[in-house]
Design a protein around this motif. Sequence first.
Motif, PDB file in Angstrom:
ATOM      1  N   ASP A 106       0.740  -1.234  -0.003  1.00  0.00           N
ATOM      2  CA  ASP A 106       0.130   0.038   0.077  1.00  0.00           C
ATOM      3  C   ASP A 106       0.754   1.269   0.130  1.00  0.00           C
ATOM      4  O   ASP A 106       0.578   2.216  -0.649  1.00  0.00           O
ATOM      5  CB  ASP A 106      -1.058  -0.034   1.175  1.00  0.00           C
ATOM      6  CG  ASP A 106      -0.480  -0.381   2.571  1.00  0.00           C
ATOM      7  OD1 ASP A 106       0.735  -0.485   2.620  1.00  0.00           O
ATOM      8  OD2 ASP A 106      -1.105  -0.077   3.693  1.00  0.00           O
ATOM      9  N   THR A 107       2.151   1.279   0.739  1.00  0.00           N
ATOM     10  CA  THR A 107       2.862   2.632   0.756  1.00  0.00           C
ATOM     11  C   THR A 107       3.936   2.501  -0.090  1.00  0.00           C
ATOM     12  O   THR A 107       4.797   3.297  -0.412  1.00  0.00           O
ATOM     13  CB  THR A 107       3.329   2.896   2.081  1.00  0.00           C
ATOM     14  OG1 THR A 107       4.112   1.685   2.514  1.00  0.00           O
ATOM     15  CG2 THR A 107       2.235   2.861   3.347  1.00  0.00           C
ATOM     16  N   PHE A 108       4.350   1.240  -0.634  1.00  0.00           N
ATOM     17  CA  PHE A 108       5.414   0.865  -1.404  1.00  0.00           C
ATOM     18  C   PHE A 108       6.860   0.872  -0.714  1.00  0.00           C
ATOM     19  O   PHE A 108       7.857   0.610  -1.416  1.00  0.00           O
ATOM     20  CB  PHE A 108       5.553   1.957  -2.864  1.00  0.00           C
ATOM     21  CG  PHE A 108       4.188   2.121  -3.447  1.00  0.00           C
ATOM     22  CD1 PHE A 108       3.616   1.112  -3.913  1.00  0.00           C
ATOM     23  CD2 PHE A 108       3.521   3.331  -3.417  1.00  0.00           C
ATOM     24  CE1 PHE A 108       2.338   1.161  -4.697  1.00  0.00           C
ATOM     25  CE2 PHE A 108       2.473   3.618  -4.194  1.00  0.00           C
ATOM     26  CZ  PHE A 108       1.671   2.431  -4.707  1.00  0.00           C
ATOM     27  N   ASN A 109       6.700   1.337   0.408  1.00  0.00           N
ATOM     28  CA  ASN A 109       8.233   1.444   1.194  1.00  0.00           C
ATOM     29  C   ASN A 109       8.641  -0.029   1.926  1.00  0.00           C
ATOM     30  O   ASN A 109       7.873  -0.787   1.959  1.00  0.00           O
ATOM     31  CB  ASN A 109       7.938   2.481   2.235  1.00  0.00           C
ATOM     32  CG  ASN A 109       7.960   3.889   1.876  1.00  0.00           C
ATOM     33  OD1 ASN A 109       8.640   4.099   0.631  1.00  0.00           O
ATOM     34  ND2 ASN A 109       7.353   4.664   2.413  1.00  0.00           N
ATOM     35  N   LEU A 110       9.923   0.141   2.473  1.00  0.00           N
ATOM     36  CA  LEU A 110      10.504  -1.062   3.111  1.00  0.00           C
ATOM     37  C   LEU A 110       9.461  -1.690   3.845  1.00  0.00           C
ATOM     38  O   LEU A 110       8.913  -0.920   5.064  1.00  0.00           O
ATOM     39  CB  LEU A 110      11.739  -0.534   3.719  1.00  0.00           C
ATOM     40  CG  LEU A 110      12.421  -1.606   4.531  1.00  0.00           C
ATOM     41  CD1 LEU A 110      13.245  -2.705   3.537  1.00  0.00           C
ATOM     42  CD2 LEU A 110      13.864  -1.073   5.226  1.00  0.00           C
ATOM     43  N   ASP A 111       9.478  -3.053   3.869  1.00  0.00           N
ATOM     44  CA  ASP A 111       8.354  -3.889   4.831  1.00  0.00           C
ATOM     45  C   ASP A 111       9.597  -4.143   6.041  1.00  0.00           C
ATOM     46  O   ASP A 111      10.401  -4.912   5.774  1.00  0.00           O
ATOM     47  CB  ASP A 111       8.058  -5.087   4.260  1.00  0.00           C
ATOM     48  CG  ASP A 111       7.233  -6.048   4.998  1.00  0.00           C
ATOM     49  OD1 ASP A 111       7.226  -5.827   6.194  1.00  0.00           O
ATOM     50  OD2 ASP A 111       6.658  -6.927   4.706  1.00  0.00           O
ATOM     51  N   PRO A 112       9.221  -3.663   7.130  1.00  0.00           N
ATOM     52  CA  PRO A 112      10.084  -3.817   8.443  1.00  0.00           C
ATOM     53  C   PRO A 112      10.200  -5.402   8.697  1.00  0.00           C
ATOM     54  O   PRO A 112      11.046  -6.115   9.064  1.00  0.00           O
ATOM     55  CB  PRO A 112       9.329  -3.386   9.338  1.00  0.00           C
ATOM     56  CG  PRO A 112       8.462  -1.990   8.860  1.00  0.00           C
ATOM     57  CD  PRO A 112       8.289  -2.558   7.597  1.00  0.00           C
ATOM     58  N   TYR A 139       8.322   7.923  -3.604  1.00  0.00           N
ATOM     59  CA  TYR A 139       7.252   8.645  -4.145  1.00  0.00           C
ATOM     60  C   TYR A 139       7.142   9.793  -3.364  1.00  0.00           C
ATOM     61  O   TYR A 139       6.015  10.479  -3.218  1.00  0.00           O
ATOM     62  CB  TYR A 139       6.091   8.045  -4.297  1.00  0.00           C
ATOM     63  CG  TYR A 139       6.301   6.729  -5.201  1.00  0.00           C
ATOM     64  CD1 TYR A 139       7.059   6.677  -6.165  1.00  0.00           C
ATOM     65  CD2 TYR A 139       5.513   5.478  -5.018  1.00  0.00           C
ATOM     66  CE1 TYR A 139       7.441   5.717  -7.343  1.00  0.00           C
ATOM     67  CE2 TYR A 139       5.498   4.443  -5.789  1.00  0.00           C
ATOM     68  CZ  TYR A 139       6.504   4.655  -6.948  1.00  0.00           C
ATOM     69  OH  TYR A 139       6.721   3.711  -7.826  1.00  0.00           O
ATOM     70  N   GLY A 140       7.821  10.248  -2.133  1.00  0.00           N
ATOM     71  CA  GLY A 140       7.418  11.220  -1.219  1.00  0.00           C
ATOM     72  C   GLY A 140       6.958  11.122   0.312  1.00  0.00           C
ATOM     73  O   GLY A 140       6.924  11.914   0.846  1.00  0.00           O
ATOM     74  N   LEU A 141       6.701   9.637   0.226  1.00  0.00           N
ATOM     75  CA  LEU A 141       6.249   9.363   1.527  1.00  0.00           C
ATOM     76  C   LEU A 141       7.222   8.669   2.593  1.00  0.00           C
ATOM     77  O   LEU A 141       7.961   7.919   2.128  1.00  0.00           O
ATOM     78  CB  LEU A 141       5.215   8.209   1.501  1.00  0.00           C
ATOM     79  CG  LEU A 141       4.594   7.623   2.695  1.00  0.00           C
ATOM     80  CD1 LEU A 141       3.374   8.845   3.290  1.00  0.00           C
ATOM     81  CD2 LEU A 141       3.681   6.375   2.452  1.00  0.00           C
ATOM     82  N   PRO A 142       7.402   9.057   3.543  1.00  0.00           N
ATOM     83  CA  PRO A 142       8.402   8.516   4.573  1.00  0.00           C
ATOM     84  C   PRO A 142       8.039   6.983   4.919  1.00  0.00           C
ATOM     85  O   PRO A 142       6.974   6.676   4.882  1.00  0.00           O
ATOM     86  CB  PRO A 142       8.439   9.375   6.007  1.00  0.00           C
ATOM     87  CG  PRO A 142       7.780  10.651   5.457  1.00  0.00           C
ATOM     88  CD  PRO A 142       6.845  10.390   4.516  1.00  0.00           C
ATOM     89  N   ALA A 143       9.244   6.399   5.116  1.00  0.00           N
ATOM     90  CA  ALA A 143       9.317   4.903   5.234  1.00  0.00           C
ATOM     91  C   ALA A 143       8.716   4.842   6.884  1.00  0.00           C
ATOM     92  O   ALA A 143       8.420   5.784   7.616  1.00  0.00           O
ATOM     93  CB  ALA A 143      10.548   4.138   5.188  1.00  0.00           C
ATOM     94  N   ASP A 144       8.466   3.551   7.319  1.00  0.00           N
ATOM     95  CA  ASP A 144       7.880   3.238   8.568  1.00  0.00           C
ATOM     96  C   ASP A 144       8.988   3.287   9.462  1.00  0.00           C
ATOM     97  O   ASP A 144       9.533   2.194   9.901  1.00  0.00           O
ATOM     98  CB  ASP A 144       7.217   1.984   8.455  1.00  0.00           C
ATOM     99  CG  ASP A 144       6.672   1.705   9.885  1.00  0.00           C
ATOM    100  OD1 ASP A 144       6.699   2.309  10.946  1.00  0.00           O
ATOM    101  OD2 ASP A 144       5.945   0.640  10.042  1.00  0.00           O
TER     102      ASP A 144
END
Length: 373
Positions: A106-112, A139-144
């Motif tokens: 959903d966020t495209f960012n690194l999966d912890p 894409y501009g969204l900070p990772a978790d």
Amino acid sequence: MAYNDLSAQYQHLKKEIDAGIAAVIEHTQFISGPQVEELEQALCRYTGRRYCVTVSSGTAALLMALMALGIGPGDAVFVPDFTFFATSEAVSLLGAEPVFCDVLADTFNLDPESLRAQVRRAKKAGRLKPRAVIAVDLYGLPADYPAIEAVCREEGLILIEDAAQGFGGELAGRKACGFGKLSCTSFFPAKPLGCYGDGGAVFTDEEPLYRLLCSLRVHGKGADKYENIRLGLNARLDTLQAAVLLPKLAAFDAENETRNRAAALYSSLLAGSAFSPPGVPAGYRSSWAQYTVRAGSEEERAAARSRLEAAEIPTMVYYPVPLHLQKAYAGLGGKAGDCPVAERLCKTVFSLPMHGYLAPEAVRQVAAALLRR
């Protein structure tokens, strides 16, 4: 319609940009001129970091961050599989090995959780020494970062934030470029804060790292550039680029508001359609370097992009190949199925027009063309 209308931005800021460029030409300090230090101080104020070292590109920023940490042969650096090649390339250029982790759909960012699994797998294998994590603000969204920082604490890893696309994003009131021991960004023209060529910056809160980065930026200089106390790079940001960035930084928050309004309208118009809008969790704010949607399949993506092209609406695919399947990494033995979410995203995502001067009418035009059957 422009995908990223840099001309509209220039017309809005023409007086300030032209004056800044003229001032540099007048004083002729094209390298390390006063605008460079002025920009670094302004970037520190914006991000909340203590120190900023501007550099010649986002790739140079990543490379210098890793050099400052002494990353090298035998080290493992964990990176998301779904991002631009430079994130892992910097690792490989220093002789270390990137270890690819899957991302969140959903966020495209690194999966912890994928990160945790890969770190433990590497430790069990024993071939490499786990040293660092590069988390990307895609894409501009900070990772978790809360979850990623927890993994880093548990496993004894150093965190680097790759905010090449993330400048202006926020998480719980903290600005992008404010996470990790070191953080990096890019000023490539297409970025939310872009110059008129290549450029980037490295941030830290630690004075020893700051002084080391200043040395690395200019051929490993000591007291002056003719005393070389280590191997470094020629990685300075041109004064002309700093002069372009200063008025853009002053206008950045207003442009970011426009991008966020455009993104909210896109998401509203596409809600319930065959195209899944990007996720923005509670407490997060994106700077929308790209507005990226997911189609149901590779074929549906191709059909949608064709419809938009027929309507003279440009689209882009970031990114068509996951890092572990890039030809440059064939020697690492990556295979299909290693990072299934990243592989699926590469086949289904595409990005719609987005910039700081995008009008609501243009957003509605794009959405109507996308949803037309």
